[in-house]
Scaffold this motif. Structure first.
Motif, short mmCIF file in Angstrom:
data_model
loop_
_atom_site.label_atom_id
_atom_site.label_comp_id
_atom_site.label_asym_id
_atom_site.label_seq_id
_atom_site.Cartn_x
_atom_site.Cartn_y
_atom_site.Cartn_z
N GLY A 199 -3.45 3.55 -16.31
CA GLY A 199 -2.65 2.46 -15.30
C GLY A 199 -1.38 2.94 -14.95
N ALA A 200 -0.86 3.51 -15.80
CA ALA A 200 0.68 4.16 -15.37
C ALA A 200 0.46 5.27 -14.33
CB ALA A 200 1.23 4.77 -16.47
N GLY A 201 -0.48 6.10 -14.29
CA GLY A 201 -0.74 6.99 -13.09
C GLY A 201 -1.02 6.39 -12.17
N SER A 202 -1.86 5.43 -11.98
CA SER A 202 -2.31 4.66 -10.91
C SER A 202 -1.12 4.14 -10.01
CB SER A 202 -3.28 3.50 -11.10
OG SER A 202 -3.56 2.71 -10.03
N ILE A 203 -0.06 3.38 -10.86
CA ILE A 203 1.11 2.95 -10.53
C ILE A 203 1.89 4.05 -9.90
CG2 ILE A 203 3.27 1.96 -10.95
CD1 ILE A 203 1.56 0.50 -13.35
N MET A 204 2.17 5.11 -10.56
CA MET A 204 2.76 6.12 -9.66
C MET A 204 2.33 6.93 -8.49
SD MET A 204 3.55 8.61 -13.40
CE MET A 204 3.87 9.87 -12.45
N HIS A 205 0.91 6.79 -8.47
CA HIS A 205 0.21 7.06 -7.29
C HIS A 205 0.40 6.31 -6.16
CE1 HIS A 205 -3.38 8.49 -4.90
NE2 HIS A 205 -3.46 7.19 -4.60
N ALA A 206 0.69 5.14 -6.68
CA ALA A 206 0.87 4.05 -5.39
C ALA A 206 2.38 3.99 -4.86
CB ALA A 206 0.86 2.56 -6.18
N MET A 207 3.24 4.58 -6.11
CA MET A 207 4.87 4.25 -5.84
C MET A 207 5.40 5.89 -5.52
SD MET A 207 5.57 1.33 -5.79
CE MET A 207 7.44 1.14 -6.11
N ASP A 208 4.62 6.68 -4.98
CA ASP A 208 5.11 7.95 -4.48
C ASP A 208 5.63 9.05 -5.75
OD1 ASP A 208 4.23 7.40 -1.84
OD2 ASP A 208 6.29 6.86 -1.52
N ASP A 209 4.90 8.68 -6.91
CA ASP A 209 5.17 9.41 -8.12
C ASP A 209 6.59 8.94 -8.73
OD1 ASP A 209 3.01 10.95 -8.32
OD2 ASP A 209 3.78 12.50 -7.11
N GLU A 210 7.01 7.87 -8.49
CA GLU A 210 8.15 7.04 -9.21
C GLU A 210 7.77 6.73 -10.36
OE1 GLU A 210 11.58 6.18 -10.23
OE2 GLU A 210 11.55 6.54 -7.89
N THR A 211 8.63 6.93 -11.48
CA THR A 211 8.25 6.40 -12.90
C THR A 211 9.28 5.67 -13.21
OG1 THR A 211 9.66 8.56 -13.66
CG2 THR A 211 7.22 8.83 -13.28
N SER A 241 -5.28 2.55 -5.87
CA SER A 241 -5.90 3.95 -6.05
C SER A 241 -7.32 4.09 -5.68
CB SER A 241 -5.95 4.41 -7.59
OG SER A 241 -4.46 4.38 -8.05
N PRO A 242 -7.97 5.27 -5.60
CA PRO A 242 -9.32 5.17 -4.94
C PRO A 242 -10.36 4.97 -6.23
CG PRO A 242 -8.34 7.55 -5.44
CD PRO A 242 -7.49 6.57 -5.58
N ALA A 243 -11.39 4.84 -5.99
CA ALA A 243 -12.60 4.31 -6.74
C ALA A 243 -12.64 5.22 -7.89
CB ALA A 243 -13.85 4.02 -6.14
N THR A 244 -12.44 6.77 -7.51
CA THR A 244 -12.57 7.51 -8.71
C THR A 244 -11.45 7.41 -9.71
OG1 THR A 244 -11.04 9.23 -7.39
CG2 THR A 244 -13.54 9.49 -7.56
N MET A 245 -10.26 6.81 -9.57
CA MET A 245 -9.59 6.42 -10.52
C MET A 245 -9.64 4.71 -11.16
SD MET A 245 -6.19 8.15 -8.62
CE MET A 245 -4.85 7.45 -9.46
N THR A 246 -9.86 3.92 -10.29
CA THR A 246 -10.01 2.82 -10.85
C THR A 246 -11.28 2.41 -11.72
OG1 THR A 246 -11.09 1.88 -8.75
CG2 THR A 246 -8.62 1.68 -9.00
N ALA A 247 -12.32 3.05 -11.39
CA ALA A 247 -13.68 2.97 -12.18
C ALA A 247 -13.36 3.44 -13.70
CB ALA A 247 -14.92 3.81 -11.47
N PRO A 248 -12.85 4.47 -14.03
CA PRO A 248 -12.42 4.60 -15.29
C PRO A 248 -11.73 3.62 -16.00
CG PRO A 248 -12.50 6.78 -14.10
CD PRO A 248 -12.22 5.51 -13.14
N MET A 249 -10.37 3.10 -15.15
CA MET A 249 -9.70 2.18 -15.58
C MET A 249 -10.41 0.99 -15.99
SD MET A 249 -6.74 3.01 -13.06
CE MET A 249 -5.85 1.49 -13.02
#
Length: 625
Positions: free
Chosen positions: A347-359, A453-461
């Motif tokens: 989920g943190a990775g998905s957030i970073m994906h959405a926020m241009d890698d902002e942590t 995020s795309p389905a390849t990321m959200t499905a495992p989540m």
């Protein structure tokens, strides 16, 4: 049964991708995922096979070849699948497969994606070997393989100095723990002539108490390194420099759980060494509070979760230190943690994906309506980790708190109190993460356009979120996991010095206080864009990881440097001095003797005449006497 196949599949994937080079770039990620899914299918088949066997016979043993036939040491390359290793096989291959699938989307644009998947496969293969080996030497091989793979993955973006430094730090700190495990193997061989589990555990009653305590403490040192427990915890936060799927794999299903596995697998040794068992409990209790306090002060979403991992592994180590009363609950929390912590990291990775890698969570806010799938899945993981019923963490963490209190006396009060306090702090910092990330005003950087995020990321989540909800009840109700593990860890009649409902109500009350404190601090007040400087000394210490690096530097690094300097002086002035002095003496003697070599025949003839006369004189003198 082909137990070896569960290791061989991801190992083969790693070899093909590493040796195949650029020719495998187009499909390498698919091969890696297929290898992982294949390993999970093999694990599921083996699980059904074990289920069909009576409890006491649930063990599959395979000897592949004679590995170390040296002198009196005979070690076969053998694999052992039993109730304990089966738990790890399913967790590693199952959660590992989901992380592999997630990585397809997360690493889509990375030019070295094929190499990344090769390292992931190598990591999982090493971890599977670690938990399936039937002897400590095979475990050690997997142990070192995990260390190598973690170094490669943490430093995957080695063009960043911070990533290269973090990888080196993790490698060096783990080597300290690895030395403990290596020396433990030497002590076992010196004492028993074997490092095979069955022989070692059967011989424990005949070992001296000092040897058992030494082995237990050395094994604990190894566990502290791999599982980031005090005092070898400093590498874990820096490991966040690697790609986020690496964080999920290391912190949830694989590397940091290796220490817990080692302690539980070595249960017969710790059961017979009360001193070492007490040390395990102390390390776990200290670390669970240590990590929780650090997590309260981290603004980097991944580092906050990393501190949380340190704390949650502390719970597992504490439970494992309670002996037969805690082994099953330690493994239960390990399994539930594998689901909700992997889900939180992804989920943190998905957030970073959405926020241009902002942590930085201070740059988030108001994301719940923008990334709804991430919000729901992350939220379910949040409810699981803080122990809200009926989510997974409620069953496993409460079981540890109950086991700690029921250990009796002052020890029970201290351990139970530490576990209870840790639960409250966990609720505080995880609520802080939720509020800063998904609620409140939007504090985004200019030109930031968050998206799901795309389905390849959200499905495992989504799959991990389901596990975060249901695994606790599945494992706890009817003592399912406890009965499953009994052939390995033994049976234990649980004592109820304090009624379970009192502990449950108290724990939920402490969690509620933690949530309320975080809500008051971060939901009712404006969140500054930068961390405030006028804070308490404890907050400053937490931001600096409670000075763990400073402690290690002062106590270990600098003392080691001084020791090295002393050894250098001894080497230069002592060993080198003796060697060079001897060489100088030989040289001076040679110079004197060289003067005898004149090159004149008359001188040599005179020397021969004098020598002959001396010999004749000695002979005559001896005869006369």
């Amino acid at each position: 049964m082909y137990v070896w196949l569960t290791i061989a599949l991801p190992l083969a994937g790693a070899v093909i991708l590493l040796l195949g080079g650029k020719a495998t770039n187009a499909w390498g990620h698919l091969l890696a995922c297929a290898a992982m899914i294949g390993a999970f299918v093999c694990g599921a088949v083996l699980f059904t096979h074990l289920l069909a066997l009576p409890g006491e016979n649930r063990i599959v043993h395979e000897v592949l070849f004679s590995w170390v036939p040296v002198g009196v040491l005979r070690v076969d390359f053998g694999l052992q699948l039993d109730a304990l290793s089966m738990c790890f096989v399913l967790l590693i291959s199952g959660v590992g497969s989901l992380i592999h699938i997630y990585s397809i989307g997360y690493m889509k644009t990375d030019p070295a994606r094929r190499r990344f998947f090769a390292y992931l496969n190598l990591f999982v293969a090493a971890m599977l070997l670690l938990v399936l080996a039937d002897n400590y030497l095979g475990l050690y091989l997997g142990w070192e393989g995990v260390g190598l793979a973690s170094y490669l993955l943490i430093g995957f973006w080695s063009h960043k100095p911070s990533a290269a430094t973090a990888a080196k730090k993790a490698f060096v700190v783990n080597r300290v723990g690895d030395m403990g495990l290596a020396i433990a193997l030497m002590v076992l061989f010196a004492s028993l002539g074997s490092v095979t589990f069955s022989t070692v555990f059967a011989s424990v009653p005949g070992m001296s108490q000092s040897a058992l305590t030494a082995v237990g403490l050395l094994l604990l040192l190894g566990a502290c390194g791999k599982s980031a427990q005090v005092p070898l915890q400093s590498w874990l936060g820096d490991a966040m420099e690697g790609p986020t799927p690496v964080s999920a794999l290391i912190h949830a299903a694989t590397m940091v759980t290796a220490g817990v596995y080692l302690i539980v697998r070595s249960g017969p040794i710790f059961n017979a060494a009360p001193g070492a068992q007490t040390a395990v409990v102390i390390v776990g209790a200290v670390t669970l509070l240590f990590g929780a306090i650090i997590g309260c002060a981290k603004d980097d979403v991944k580092k906050a979760l990393a501190a949380s991992t340190m704390s949650q592994i502390g719970y597992m180590v504490l439970a494992a230190g309670l002996g037969p009363a805690g082994y099953a609950v330690a493994i239960m929390h390990l399994l539930t943690h594998g689901f909700f912590k992997a889900g939180l990291f992804l989920g943190a990775g998905s957030i970073m994906h959405a926020m241009d890698d902002e942590t930085d969570m201070r740059r988030y806010g108001g994301l719940r309506s923008v990334v709804p799938i991430t919000f729901v899945t992350f939220g379910l993981g949040y409810l699981a980790i803080i122990g809200v019923p009926p989510f997974a963490g409620y069953f496993s963490k409460d079981a540890i708190i109950e086991a700690a209190f029921n250990s009796g006396g002052a020890k029970g009060i201290l351990l139970g109190g530490a576990a209870l306090l840790g639960a409250g702090i966990t609720a505080f910092y995880m609520t802080r993460v939720m509020l800063l990330t998904f609620f409140g005003h939007r504090r985004w950087k200019p030109n930031t356009h968050p998206h799901e995020s795309p389905a390849t990321m959200t499905a495992p989540m989504i799959a991990l979120a389901v596990g975060s909800v249901g695994t606790g009840a599945l494992l706890a109700i009817g003592n399912t996991l406890r009965h499953w593990l009994e052939p390995v860890v033994g049976s234990h009649e649980a004592e109820h010095l304090i009624p379970a409902w009192i502990i449950t109500v108290t724990a939920l009350g402490v969690v509620a206080i933690g949530i309320a404190a975080a809500y008051r601090q971060y939901a009712t007040r404006k969140v500054p864009e930068a961390a405030p400087l006028d804070v308490s000394p404890l907050t400053v210490a937490a931001r600096n990881d409670l000075y763990g690096d400073a402690f290690n530097e002062a106590v270990f690094m600098r003392s080691g440097q001084e020791l090295t300097k002393g050894l250098v002086v001894v080497d230069e002035k002592g060993v080198d001095g003796v060697t060079q002095g001897l060489a100088y003496a030989v040289g001076r003697i040679s110079e004197r003797l060289r003067q005898v070599q004149t090159g004149f025949a008359r001188s040599y003839a005179l020397c021969m005449l004098a020598g002959t006369a001396l010999v004749i004189a000695v002979v005559l003198f001896t005869a006369w006497r």
